[in-house]
Design a protein around this motif. Structure first.
Motif, short mmCIF file in Angstrom:
data_model
loop_
_atom_site.label_atom_id
_atom_site.label_comp_id
_atom_site.label_asym_id
_atom_site.label_seq_id
_atom_site.Cartn_x
_atom_site.Cartn_y
_atom_site.Cartn_z
N HIS A 14 -11.56 -1.93 4.24
CA HIS A 14 -12.07 -1.05 5.29
C HIS A 14 -12.58 0.26 4.70
N TRP A 15 -11.79 0.86 3.83
CA TRP A 15 -12.20 2.13 3.21
C TRP A 15 -13.45 1.96 2.34
N ARG A 16 -13.62 0.78 1.75
CA ARG A 16 -14.76 0.52 0.87
C ARG A 16 -15.98 0.00 1.62
N ASP A 17 -15.86 -0.22 2.91
CA ASP A 17 -16.96 -0.79 3.71
C ASP A 17 -18.16 0.15 3.69
N GLU A 18 -19.32 -0.37 3.33
CA GLU A 18 -20.52 0.45 3.25
C GLU A 18 -20.97 0.94 4.63
N GLN A 19 -20.44 0.36 5.69
CA GLN A 19 -20.79 0.77 7.05
C GLN A 19 -19.80 1.80 7.61
N LEU A 20 -18.82 2.19 6.83
CA LEU A 20 -17.81 3.13 7.33
C LEU A 20 -18.45 4.48 7.62
N LEU A 21 -18.36 4.91 8.87
CA LEU A 21 -18.89 6.21 9.26
C LEU A 21 -17.84 7.30 9.04
N LEU A 22 -16.63 7.08 9.54
CA LEU A 22 -15.57 8.07 9.40
C LEU A 22 -14.23 7.37 9.39
N GLY A 23 -13.44 7.66 8.39
CA GLY A 23 -12.10 7.09 8.31
C GLY A 23 -11.17 8.09 7.64
N GLN A 24 -9.91 7.75 7.66
CA GLN A 24 -8.91 8.59 6.99
C GLN A 24 -8.13 7.72 6.04
N THR A 25 -7.99 8.19 4.81
CA THR A 25 -7.24 7.45 3.81
C THR A 25 -6.12 8.34 3.29
N CYS A 26 -5.32 7.79 2.42
CA CYS A 26 -4.28 8.56 1.72
C CYS A 26 -4.90 9.12 0.44
N CYS A 27 -4.40 10.25 0.00
CA CYS A 27 -5.01 10.88 -1.16
C CYS A 27 -4.77 10.09 -2.45
N TYR A 28 -3.72 9.27 -2.53
CA TYR A 28 -3.48 8.48 -3.74
C TYR A 28 -4.52 7.37 -3.90
N PRO A 29 -4.81 6.56 -2.87
CA PRO A 29 -5.92 5.61 -3.00
C PRO A 29 -7.25 6.30 -3.27
N LEU A 30 -7.44 7.50 -2.70
CA LEU A 30 -8.69 8.21 -2.93
C LEU A 30 -8.94 8.42 -4.42
N VAL A 31 -7.94 8.90 -5.15
CA VAL A 31 -8.15 9.23 -6.56
C VAL A 31 -8.00 8.02 -7.47
N GLU A 32 -7.29 6.98 -7.00
CA GLU A 32 -7.05 5.83 -7.86
C GLU A 32 -7.98 4.65 -7.60
N LEU A 33 -8.42 4.49 -6.34
CA LEU A 33 -9.08 3.25 -5.95
C LEU A 33 -10.43 3.42 -5.25
N LEU A 34 -10.78 4.66 -4.89
CA LEU A 34 -11.98 4.86 -4.08
C LEU A 34 -12.93 5.88 -4.72
N PRO A 35 -13.46 5.56 -5.91
CA PRO A 35 -14.30 6.53 -6.60
C PRO A 35 -15.65 6.77 -5.94
N ASP A 36 -16.09 5.86 -5.08
CA ASP A 36 -17.44 5.94 -4.55
C ASP A 36 -17.55 6.52 -3.14
N VAL A 37 -16.45 6.57 -2.40
CA VAL A 37 -16.55 7.11 -1.04
C VAL A 37 -16.85 8.60 -1.09
N GLN A 38 -17.42 9.11 -0.01
CA GLN A 38 -17.69 10.54 0.09
C GLN A 38 -16.61 11.23 0.93
N LEU A 39 -16.23 12.40 0.50
CA LEU A 39 -15.27 13.19 1.26
C LEU A 39 -15.97 13.92 2.39
N VAL A 40 -15.40 13.83 3.57
CA VAL A 40 -15.90 14.59 4.71
C VAL A 40 -15.12 15.90 4.83
N GLY A 41 -13.82 15.84 4.71
CA GLY A 41 -12.99 17.03 4.79
C GLY A 41 -11.54 16.67 5.04
#
Length: 230
Positions: A14-41
Motif C-alpha cells: 500500500h505504501w509503495r503503490d504508485e497511485q497512493l495520494l496520501l497515507g501515513q506510515t511509521c518512521c522506521y519503514p520510511l527510512v528502511e523500506l520506502l526510499p522512493d515515497v515523497q514526504l508530505v509532512g
C-alpha cells in the motif's frame, strides 16, 4: 481530485503503490523500506508525551511491576507490535541496548501484530513489558480504558520524529503542494477543531527526510552496543 479511503491489511505494498495520494506510515519503514515515497509532512499531537511533531513511547508493564525500572526487566519477556515499528521495536531496542549483556537483555520477545494486541498480551501475563506509542495510549485511555486495566507506565523513551504522511513518488509537485495546503488549512480552520481533537491532532508541519535521520541513528547506536534484535 478523485480518491478513495482504504484500510489495507498488507501495508508495505500500500505504501509503495504508485497511485497512493496520501497515507501515513511509521518512521522506521520510511527510512528502511520506502526510499522512493515523497514526504508530505507530519501531524502534531496533543497527546501527553508528545512535543509538536515529535512523540515518544511509554514503557508499559502490569501494575504489580509498577515500581520497577527498565533495568529490573533483565531476563524477562518483551512483546512488540512488529519488528518494523519504531515505537514498539526500534525505540525499545534503543533504550535497552546500554543495559544488554552480550547483545541480550530480554529472555524472550514475541510479536503481537499491533500495540493493542501487545497490551492484551501484557494483561494476559504472556509478556512482561512493551513499548507503546503515547498517542495510541492516549486514544485507548479515552475510548477503550478497559484495554489499559491493570497496566501502568514504568518508563519512557526519548522523543523522536512522529509518524510521517506520505504520497507516491509519482505524485507531481503541484499536487504535493495542494496536499500540504489542504492539511495546513484543515488543522487551522475552526470548523474542524472537534474532529481534530477526537484524533488528538493539534497541527501540521512540512517535514524533510533529514528530520527522520534519528530513527536510523537509534538503530545504529543499538547495533554499536551489540544489540540488533530484542
Amino acid at each position: 481530485m478523485p480518491a478513495e479511503v482504504s484500510w489495507p491489511q498488507d501495508l508495505l505494498p500500500h505504501w509503495r503503490d504508485e497511485q497512493l495520494l496520501l497515507g501515513q506510515t511509521c518512521c522506521y519503514p520510511l527510512v528502511e523500506l520506502l526510499p522512493d515515497v515523497q514526504l508530505v509532512g507530519t501531524f502534531h499531537s496533543s497527546a501527553q508525551g508528545c512535543d509538536g511533531k515529535r512523540y515518544r513511547s511509554w514503557l508499559v508493564a502490569r501494575r504489580e511491576d509498577e515500581n520497577l525500572t527498565l533495568s529490573d526487566f533483565r531476563g524477562r519477556r518483551a512483546v512488540c507490535n512488529s519488528n518494523d515499528s519504531h515505537s514498539g521495536f526500534n525505540s525499545l531496542r534503543y533504550v535497552i541496548a546500554p543495559l544488554a549483556q552480550n547483545g541480550k537483555f530480554f529472555s524472550d520477545t514475541r510479536f503481537s501484530g499491533s500495540h493493542r494486541q501487545s497490551l492484551a498480551a501484557l494483561r494476559a501475563g504472556d509478556a512482561d513489558i512493551a513499548a507503546i506509542d503515547c498517542i495510541t495510549w492516549a486514544l485507548l485511555r479515552r475510548n477503550y480504558p478497559e484495554e489499559l486495566a491493570g497496566l501502568e507506565i514504568i518508563g519512557e523513551t526519548p522523543l523522536c520524529a512522529a509518524l510521517p504522511l506520505i504520497t507516491s513518488a509519482k505524485t507531481d509537485a503541484e499536487t504535493l503542494e495542494k496536499l500540504r495546503g489542504a492539511l495546513s488549512e484543515l488543522t487551522s480552520d475552526t470548523r474542524y477543531q472537534d474532529l481534530l481533537a477526537e484524533s488528538l491532532i493539534s497541527g501540521f508541519s512540512v517535514s524533510e527526510r533529514a528530520f527522520y535521520d534519528e530513527v536510523r541513528e537509534w538503530k545504529d547506536r543499538a547495533a554499536a552496543l551489540g544489540v540488533t534484535a530484542l
